[in-house]
Design a protein around this motif. Structure first.
Motif, short mmCIF file in Angstrom:
data_model
loop_
_atom_site.label_atom_id
_atom_site.label_comp_id
_atom_site.label_asym_id
_atom_site.label_seq_id
_atom_site.Cartn_x
_atom_site.Cartn_y
_atom_site.Cartn_z
N HIS A 239 0.83 -1.20 0.00
CA HIS A 239 0.00 0.00 0.00
C HIS A 239 0.87 1.26 0.00
N LYS A 240 1.97 1.25 0.76
CA LYS A 240 2.86 2.41 0.81
C LYS A 240 3.46 2.70 -0.56
N VAL A 241 3.86 1.63 -1.26
CA VAL A 241 4.45 1.83 -2.61
C VAL A 241 3.40 2.41 -3.55
N GLN A 242 2.21 1.82 -3.52
CA GLN A 242 1.15 2.31 -4.40
C GLN A 242 0.84 3.78 -4.10
N GLN A 243 0.73 4.11 -2.82
CA GLN A 243 0.39 5.49 -2.46
C GLN A 243 1.49 6.47 -2.86
N ALA A 244 2.75 6.04 -2.73
CA ALA A 244 3.87 6.90 -3.14
C ALA A 244 3.80 7.21 -4.63
N LEU A 245 3.42 6.20 -5.42
CA LEU A 245 3.30 6.40 -6.87
C LEU A 245 2.12 7.31 -7.21
N LEU A 246 1.00 7.10 -6.52
CA LEU A 246 -0.18 7.93 -6.77
C LEU A 246 0.05 9.37 -6.34
N ASP A 247 0.92 9.56 -5.34
CA ASP A 247 1.20 10.90 -4.83
C ASP A 247 2.30 11.62 -5.61
N MET A 248 2.88 10.98 -6.60
CA MET A 248 3.95 11.61 -7.38
C MET A 248 3.35 12.70 -8.28
#
Length: 284
Positions: A239-248
């Motif tokens: 989830h952290k990886v996905q959120q980091a990508l979505l927040d880019m």
């Protein structure tokens, strides 16, 4: 003895830290030197967001990206539609977690050297492409090979090597543009985002090469993460990886792809790519 123990402890800690490094790669769809410069900045961004060391691992081919993912040399990859399906078949449990905002409705551009006299057509691939030389991109590129071949077969009911006088594979979209512009090949198929970025940067002579047809849309690039990420890096890491990508949102980082941003994705989104891959023999 104490010195020896300290040395061994240092070596063990260093090995553990290396093992904990989170590594990612990206299919080499453009010039490699440009990708290394850009994705190294993405690595810094992800490291800051995830709280772990992150390293970008360059590869020399689409197949090498899939192999690195299969062998756990990288845990995350920016794949094309086809290479992502291939990787997830080889590593059960892996997940497509994000795609570019443009990737849900991606397109290929068919380009031609203007000396061919082929007139652009908005409705369908011009009939006059028959008999000319043609280059795809990489052999497992979704936008540079898989979907263009699908559209060629759909339009003419012929395989590319039956329709064209000569068929080649450039290796990446940047080379496809250069080969068509120089006249080495009459026609080529390219990723629309690479074409538009190259035109905007002045890296294409549009007096020598132009778009003759835009394909229908299809799903393409995505971030795929290995299914054992939470086990290795801690609960909730996926989830952290996905959120980091979505927040880019930094335009300088997004230019690496190039995309306007990222949206959630799932394995099911790429069912159409799997079906086409099987229909033309690129997937089992």
């Amino acid at each position: 003895m104490r010195l020896m123990f300290a040395l061994i402890l240092t070596m063990v800690c260093s090995a553990a830290n290396a093992a904990d490094t989170f590594r990612f790669t990206a299919i080499p769809d453009e010039d490699q030197s440009r990708l290394v410069e850009r994705f190294s900045k993405v690595a810094d961004y992800l490291s800051d967001k995830l709280g772990v060391d992150v390293e970008y691992v360059p590869v020399t081919s689409y197949g090498a990206a899939v192999t690195a993912f299969r062998n756990d040399q990288v845990q995350l990859a920016w794949f094309g539609g086809l290479s992502g399906v291939q990787a997830r078949q080889l590593v059960p449990g892996s997940k497509a977690i994000a795609q570019g905002a443009e990737d849900a409705e991606f397109r290929s551009y068919f380009i031609a050297n203007t000396a061919t006299g082929i007139e652009p057509n908005q409705d369908e691939l011009p009939e006059s492409v028959a008999g000319h030389s043609f280059t795809f991109g990489a052999k497992t590129s979704t936008s540079g090979r898989l979907m263009p071949e699908h559209f060629i077969r759909q339009r003419f009911d012929e395989a590319p090597d039956e329709l064209f006088s000569r068929v080649g594979f450039s290796g990446d979209h940047t080379r496809t543009i250069a080969l068509v512009e120089s006249g080495t090949y009459d026609i080529g198929a390219v990723n629309f985002t690479v074409w538009e970025a190259a035109v905007e940067d002045g890296r294409v002579d549009t007096d020598k090469v132009e778009v003759i047809w835009e394909s229908p849309t299809y799903p393409d690039y995505q971030w795929t993460l290995r299914g054992d990420a939470d086990e290795r890096y801690g609960e909730g890491f996926t989830h952290k990886v996905q959120q980091a990508l979505l927040d880019m949102t930094d335009p300088a980082l997004l230019e690496s792809f190039p995309r306007s941003g990222f949206i959630p994705a799932s394995n099911d989104d790429y069912g159409p790519i799997e079906a086409v891959g099987k229909s033309i023999g690129l997937l089992r």
